[in-house]
Every structure is written in C-alpha cells, then in structure tokens.
Design a protein around this motif. Structure first.
Motif, PDB file in Angstrom:
ATOM      1  N   TYR A 150       0.975  -1.238  -0.063  1.00 50.14           N
ATOM      2  CA  TYR A 150      -0.256   0.017   0.086  1.00 50.14           C
ATOM      3  C   TYR A 150       0.832   1.204  -0.133  1.00 50.14           C
ATOM      4  CZ  TYR A 150      -2.836   3.623   2.110  1.00 50.14           C
ATOM      5  OH  TYR A 150      -3.619   4.820   2.243  1.00 50.14           O
ATOM      6  N   LEU A 151       1.866   1.086   0.857  1.00 48.61           N
ATOM      7  CA  LEU A 151       2.643   2.517   0.963  1.00 48.61           C
ATOM      8  C   LEU A 151       3.651   2.662  -0.313  1.00 48.61           C
ATOM      9  CD1 LEU A 151       3.692   2.136   4.787  1.00 48.61           C
ATOM     10  CD2 LEU A 151       2.144   3.775   3.651  1.00 48.61           C
ATOM     11  N   THR A 152       4.054   1.302  -1.030  1.00 46.16           N
ATOM     12  CA  THR A 152       4.651   1.604  -2.351  1.00 46.16           C
ATOM     13  C   THR A 152       3.789   2.241  -3.263  1.00 46.16           C
ATOM     14  OG1 THR A 152       6.016  -0.146  -1.955  1.00 46.16           O
ATOM     15  CG2 THR A 152       5.784   0.268  -4.025  1.00 46.16           C
ATOM     16  N   ALA A 153       2.746   2.015  -3.357  1.00 46.56           N
ATOM     17  CA  ALA A 153       1.652   2.466  -4.347  1.00 46.56           C
ATOM     18  C   ALA A 153       1.496   4.013  -4.029  1.00 46.56           C
ATOM     19  CB  ALA A 153       0.311   1.602  -4.400  1.00 46.56           C
ATOM     20  N   LEU A 154       1.344   4.465  -2.759  1.00 43.55           N
ATOM     21  CA  LEU A 154       1.298   5.874  -2.533  1.00 43.55           C
ATOM     22  C   LEU A 154       2.697   6.363  -2.699  1.00 43.55           C
ATOM     23  CD1 LEU A 154      -0.602   5.690   0.931  1.00 43.55           C
ATOM     24  CD2 LEU A 154      -1.386   6.419  -1.383  1.00 43.55           C
ATOM     25  N   TRP A 155       3.631   5.785  -2.662  1.00 44.11           N
ATOM     26  CA  TRP A 155       5.273   6.386  -2.898  1.00 44.11           C
ATOM     27  C   TRP A 155       5.188   6.674  -4.504  1.00 44.11           C
ATOM     28  CZ3 TRP A 155       9.594   4.851  -5.696  1.00 44.11           C
ATOM     29  CH2 TRP A 155      10.706   5.468  -5.481  1.00 44.11           C
ATOM     30  N   LEU A 156       4.754   5.758  -5.024  1.00 42.42           N
ATOM     31  CA  LEU A 156       4.699   5.949  -6.711  1.00 42.42           C
ATOM     32  C   LEU A 156       3.611   7.274  -6.902  1.00 42.42           C
ATOM     33  CD1 LEU A 156       4.881   2.394  -7.791  1.00 42.42           C
ATOM     34  CD2 LEU A 156       6.614   3.887  -7.994  1.00 42.42           C
ATOM     35  N   GLY A 157       2.620   7.190  -6.397  1.00 38.80           N
ATOM     36  CA  GLY A 157       1.625   8.307  -6.557  1.00 38.80           C
ATOM     37  C   GLY A 157       2.200   9.677  -5.939  1.00 38.80           C
ATOM     38  N   ASP A 158       2.942   9.618  -4.863  1.00 37.53           N
ATOM     39  CA  ASP A 158       3.513  10.792  -4.547  1.00 37.53           C
ATOM     40  C   ASP A 158       4.544  11.557  -5.782  1.00 37.53           C
ATOM     41  OD1 ASP A 158       2.715  10.620  -2.146  1.00 37.53           O
ATOM     42  OD2 ASP A 158       4.313   9.854  -1.213  1.00 37.53           O
ATOM     43  N   VAL A 159       5.213  10.570  -6.356  1.00 37.56           N
ATOM     44  CA  VAL A 159       5.934  11.035  -7.511  1.00 37.56           C
ATOM     45  C   VAL A 159       5.249  11.564  -8.675  1.00 37.56           C
ATOM     46  CG1 VAL A 159       7.640  10.256  -9.364  1.00 37.56           C
ATOM     47  CG2 VAL A 159       7.922   9.315  -7.146  1.00 37.56           C
ATOM     48  N   GLY A 160       4.318  10.880  -9.202  1.00 38.79           N
ATOM     49  CA  GLY A 160       3.360  11.428 -10.107  1.00 38.79           C
ATOM     50  C   GLY A 160       2.404  12.840  -9.773  1.00 38.79           C
ATOM     51  N   HIS A 161       2.155  12.830  -8.459  1.00 33.78           N
ATOM     52  CA  HIS A 161       1.432  14.060  -8.046  1.00 33.78           C
ATOM     53  C   HIS A 161       2.416  15.311  -8.285  1.00 33.78           C
ATOM     54  CE1 HIS A 161      -1.681  16.150  -5.984  1.00 33.78           C
ATOM     55  NE2 HIS A 161      -0.908  16.589  -5.381  1.00 33.78           N
ATOM     56  N   VAL A 162       3.675  15.218  -7.610  1.00 37.06           N
ATOM     57  CA  VAL A 162       4.485  16.289  -7.551  1.00 37.06           C
ATOM     58  C   VAL A 162       4.845  16.545  -9.042  1.00 37.06           C
ATOM     59  CG1 VAL A 162       6.919  17.119  -7.020  1.00 37.06           C
ATOM     60  CG2 VAL A 162       5.240  15.980  -5.213  1.00 37.06           C
ATOM     61  N   ALA A 163       5.109  15.489  -9.939  1.00 38.52           N
ATOM     62  CA  ALA A 163       5.536  15.783 -11.342  1.00 38.52           C
ATOM     63  C   ALA A 163       4.578  16.479 -12.264  1.00 38.52           C
ATOM     64  CB  ALA A 163       6.066  14.387 -12.043  1.00 38.52           C
ATOM     65  N   PHE A 164       3.465  16.088 -12.190  1.00 35.04           N
ATOM     66  CA  PHE A 164       2.041  16.718 -12.655  1.00 35.04           C
ATOM     67  C   PHE A 164       1.946  18.437 -12.079  1.00 35.04           C
ATOM     68  CE2 PHE A 164       0.619  12.257 -13.878  1.00 35.04           C
ATOM     69  CZ  PHE A 164       0.575  12.705 -15.312  1.00 35.04           C
ATOM     70  N   THR A 165       2.054  18.275 -10.840  1.00 34.90           N
ATOM     71  CA  THR A 165       1.985  19.532 -10.589  1.00 34.90           C
ATOM     72  C   THR A 165       2.955  20.711 -10.884  1.00 34.90           C
ATOM     73  OG1 THR A 165       0.850  18.742  -8.458  1.00 34.90           O
ATOM     74  CG2 THR A 165       1.630  21.128  -8.379  1.00 34.90           C
ATOM     75  N   ALA A 166       4.265  20.136 -10.864  1.00 33.68           N
ATOM     76  CA  ALA A 166       5.300  20.778 -11.417  1.00 33.68           C
ATOM     77  C   ALA A 166       5.100  21.101 -12.845  1.00 33.68           C
ATOM     78  CB  ALA A 166       6.562  20.185 -11.251  1.00 33.68           C
ATOM     79  N   TYR A 167       4.882  20.153 -13.619  1.00 38.49           N
ATOM     80  CA  TYR A 167       4.340  20.394 -14.974  1.00 38.49           C
ATOM     81  C   TYR A 167       3.166  21.501 -15.191  1.00 38.49           C
ATOM     82  CZ  TYR A 167       3.404  19.249 -20.088  1.00 38.49           C
ATOM     83  OH  TYR A 167       3.295  19.572 -21.201  1.00 38.49           O
TER      84      TYR A 167
END
Length: 155
Positions: A86-103
């Motif tokens: 579960y925490l691994t899935a959220l860790w990956l989601g954190d990367v995507g969330h910040v990346a899309f926000t930055a973009y």
C-alpha cells in the motif's frame, strides 16, 4: 494494522494523511470554484464551468476514497507485506502528483516558491514530505516494523 509501523510513520500515515485527504475532499465539496482557481497561483481569473466543477468533485471523491482506503488497509491488516504494498503504491503516486503539479505550474512558477499559494504549498511540500517519510520508512530509518500480534486460533 497500523500498529505494525514504527511510531512516527504510523502517526503520519494513519492519522495525518487521512485527515489531510478529508480536508482536501471538504475543500472541493464546499467551494469547487475556489478549489479550481487555487490550483495555479496568480493565474488570474479562472473560468469555472460545469465541466471543471464535475472534474473537481471527482477529484475530491478520490481524496475521500484514498482516506477510506488508508484507514481500511492500515487499521485492518496484520500483514506487513500488505502495508508495504500500500505504501509503495502511495510512494509512486507521490512522484506522479508532484511531477504533474510541477508540469502544470511551469518552470517559472515552480522556481518561485515564495509566490506559491497555500494550495501549491500543500500540493508540493506536503506531498514531498509524505514521499520523504515513506522513503525513510522503506530505508528502515524509523526502525523495524513491530511484530504482528499473535492471536489464538479457535478449536
């Protein structure tokens, strides 16, 4: 269960994170036009229509779903493997969330954090904080997981 986690990550993942997700849900539901307008700081007048409100409500619903999933998973499983998955899935989601926000912010806005609004600070800094705590947990920086409680089997 959340009791498998060392104290600090347990507090972050089973209390603070679900509360923040419910707060995000409430922000969307209470004032979707505000939520939409706050996504990019200093963007000026943001046109809000039924489509953007519907997408905001759907996102808010996902925040609530994530809060329910976190509570459901962390408070019911006694398997460290499930918690780590579960925490691994959220860790990956954190990367995507910040990346899309930055973009979405663009390099110019991203590089001027002093001009960020509260929404941008939350989207970037709080998510980076969660990513850092998850990373530290995976690296064992908070110590080992606690053993699962032993339950007696009924005969």
């Amino acid at each position: 269960m959340a009791s498998l986690l060392p104290t600090f990550p347990r507090l972050v993942f089973s209390v603070i994170e679900p509360i923040s997700l419910v707060a995000g849900f409430l922000g969307v539901v209470i004032d979707p036009a505000w939520f939409i307008a706050e996504q990019i700081p200093n963007a000026g007048v943001v046109p809000v229509n039924d489509n953007s409100i519907l997408v905001a409500w759907q996102l808010g619903n996902l925040y609530l779903l994530m809060a329910f999933m976190g509570i459901g998973i962390l408070y019911t499983t006694s398997e460290a493997k499930v918690v780590r998955g579960y925490l691994t899935a959220l860790w990956l989601g954190d990367v995507g969330h910040v990346a899309f926000t930055a973009y979405g912010l663009g390099l110019e806005t991203l590089m001027r954090p002093q001009e960020w609004n509260a929404m941008t600070r939350g989207n970037i800094t709080f998510t980076v904080f969660l990513f850092a705590v998850r990373s530290a947990y995976f690296l064992g920086m908070f110590g080992p997981d606690r053993p699962a409680p032993v339950t007696k089997k009924a005969h």
